[in-house]
Structures are given as structure tokens and as C-alpha cells.
Design a protein around this motif. Sequence first.
Motif, PDB file in Angstrom:
ATOM      1  N   PHE A   1      -0.428  -9.403   4.040  1.00 27.55           N
ATOM      2  CA  PHE A   1       0.716  -8.835   4.749  1.00 27.55           C
ATOM      3  C   PHE A   1       1.326  -7.776   3.839  1.00 27.55           C
ATOM      4  CE2 PHE A   1       5.006  -8.488   6.380  1.00 27.55           C
ATOM      5  CZ  PHE A   1       4.847  -8.636   7.746  1.00 27.55           C
ATOM      6  N   ASN A   2       1.724  -6.668   4.419  1.00 29.11           N
ATOM      7  CA  ASN A   2       2.280  -5.573   3.619  1.00 29.11           C
ATOM      8  C   ASN A   2       3.812  -5.657   3.644  1.00 29.11           C
ATOM      9  OD1 ASN A   2       3.145  -3.138   2.541  1.00 29.11           O
ATOM     10  ND2 ASN A   2       1.357  -2.014   3.318  1.00 29.11           N
ATOM     11  N   TYR A   3       4.390  -6.238   2.586  1.00 32.13           N
ATOM     12  CA  TYR A   3       5.838  -6.419   2.537  1.00 32.13           C
ATOM     13  C   TYR A   3       6.574  -5.114   2.218  1.00 32.13           C
ATOM     14  CZ  TYR A   3       4.820 -11.245   3.229  1.00 32.13           C
ATOM     15  OH  TYR A   3       4.351 -12.399   3.801  1.00 32.13           O
ATOM     16  N   THR A   4       5.842  -4.143   1.687  1.00 35.05           N
ATOM     17  CA  THR A   4       6.451  -2.819   1.486  1.00 35.05           C
ATOM     18  C   THR A   4       6.728  -2.179   2.834  1.00 35.05           C
ATOM     19  OG1 THR A   4       5.156  -2.620  -0.536  1.00 35.05           O
ATOM     20  CG2 THR A   4       6.154  -0.614   0.317  1.00 35.05           C
ATOM     21  N   ALA A   5       5.720  -2.256   3.694  1.00 30.01           N
ATOM     22  CA  ALA A   5       5.875  -1.689   5.033  1.00 30.01           C
ATOM     23  C   ALA A   5       6.945  -2.459   5.808  1.00 30.01           C
ATOM     24  CB  ALA A   5       4.540  -1.729   5.770  1.00 30.01           C
ATOM     25  N   TRP A   6       6.961  -3.784   5.626  1.00 33.03           N
ATOM     26  CA  TRP A   6       7.965  -4.604   6.326  1.00 33.03           C
ATOM     27  C   TRP A   6       9.375  -4.207   5.894  1.00 33.03           C
ATOM     28  CZ3 TRP A   6      11.613  -8.095   4.388  1.00 33.03           C
ATOM     29  CH2 TRP A   6      12.288  -8.827   5.364  1.00 33.03           C
TER      30      TRP A   6
HETATM   31  C1  NAG Z   1       1.729  -0.872   2.494  1.00 35.50           C
HETATM   32  O1  NAG Z   1       2.549  -0.001   3.225  1.00 35.50           O
HETATM   33  C2  NAG Z   1       3.026   1.093   2.457  1.00 35.50           C
HETATM   34  C3  NAG Z   1       4.050   1.832   3.299  1.00 35.50           C
HETATM   35  O2  NAG Z   1       3.667   1.935   4.641  1.00 35.50           O
HETATM   36  C4  NAG Z   1       1.855   1.951   2.021  1.00 35.50           C
HETATM   37  O3  NAG Z   1       2.311   3.039   1.271  1.00 35.50           O
HETATM   38  C5  NAG Z   1       0.913   1.102   1.189  1.00 35.50           C
HETATM   39  O4  NAG Z   1      -0.235   1.843   0.855  1.00 35.50           O
HETATM   40  C6  NAG Z   1       0.521  -0.160   1.937  1.00 35.50           C
HETATM   41  N1  NAG Z   1      -0.215  -1.036   1.027  1.00 35.50           N
HETATM   42  C7  NAG Z   1      -1.374  -1.572   1.347  1.00 35.50           C
HETATM   43  C8  NAG Z   1      -1.980  -2.461   0.310  1.00 35.50           C
HETATM   44  O5  NAG Z   1      -1.916  -1.373   2.407  1.00 35.50           O
END
Ligand code: NAG
Length: 168
Positions: A36-41
Motif C-alpha cells: 500500500f502506498n501511504y505516501t499517496a494516501w
Molecule cells: C507512492 O506514491 C507517490 C505519490 O503518488 C509516488 O511518488 C511514489 O513513487 C509511490 N511509491 C511507490 C513505491 O509506488
Amino acid sequence: MASTSVMIAVIVVVVATPAMATDHWVGDDQGWKLDFNYTAWAATKQFHVGDKLIFKYKKDVHNVYKADHEAFKSCTPSSDVTPLTSGNDEISLASPGKKWYICGVGKHCEKGMKLAINVWPAESVSPAPSPSSPGSSSSSSFASSISPDSKFVALLVAAFAMIVMIMT
Ligand SMILES: *[C@@H]1O[C@H](CO)[C@@H](O)[C@H](O)[C@H]1NC(C)=O
Ligand SMILES: [Cu+2]
């Protein structure tokens, strides 16, 4: 006439409702997990002082360490931090600024179980509700937590409504 008054009362209440503290379930219905992408969340949310983060996961499968920027980047929890392990961990956001959280199990952090958020100052003028009494809001504390802005808007709406009533 009566129905107009009711409608006006509803409008005033809705407009005057203060911004309440928000509970953020980390990952929403996905919870705290791998893949799960917590940065995007986090990019889709706004965090304020007084809000709560809730980490939901299967107990013993994951955990939650509060981290600093270094620990976050290196995925190495500081040895003096006790992890949260209940599987339903609540963290009250008490101060503004950047906050970091990581899972300390195996290589989970490296695989993406890491959360960085930016906490903004509280939106309302009331002090953050104390953690011991969640959701308790007497009518007096409700009134005091209405920001001057929404009071002003409510006044405007009420004035407008009165003009409408007089003219109809
Ligand atoms: C997660 O999301 C961020 C922002 O949308 C992006 O920059 C990043 O590459 C993503 N990370 C992965 C591991 O997909
Ligand atoms: Cu984990």
C-alpha cells in the motif's frame, strides 16, 4: 411561514457547525498493511492538531513506531521508542509539524509501511478535546468551538433569511 422558519434554523445550524476533529483511518478501509502506498494516501488528506490517526492491522503481524526523519528514511526504529502493538492504535496529533511512522516488523518499512504526514494547526478556536473524553461536547463547548468566521457567516444567513421572510 412555519416551514420557512424551520428551513432557516437548519441552514443556520449547518453553516455554524464548526470544523470538528477528524479521525483518520490510515489506509482507509485497507488499514496498515504491505503493498500500500501511504505516501499517496497521505497526499489526499489534511491533518490538523486535534485529529487522530488510527492504525488498524492484525495484531502481531505489524506494529507502529513513531519515528523521526532519520528513522523514517533508514527504516530503523529508535531503540528508545516503544512500538504500538494493539492492532487498533490511536495516535492523537497534538502538535503541528512533520510526523513519521513506520512498521518495525521484518522489512515491512522498506517495502512501504512508512507514513509521513504534515500536521497543520487546529482549525477551530477551541482547545483540542481531551483524549479521556472523546466525543463529549456539551452545548457550551459546542458554542465556544464555533469559529468567529462561521459565526459571522451564520449571522449573514440569518439576516438574509429574515429579509426573505419579511418580503414573502
Ligand atoms: C507512492 O506514491 C507517490 C505519490 O503518488 C509516488 O511518488 C511514489 O513513487 C509511490 N511509491 C511507490 C513505491 O509506488
Ligand atoms: Cu508491518
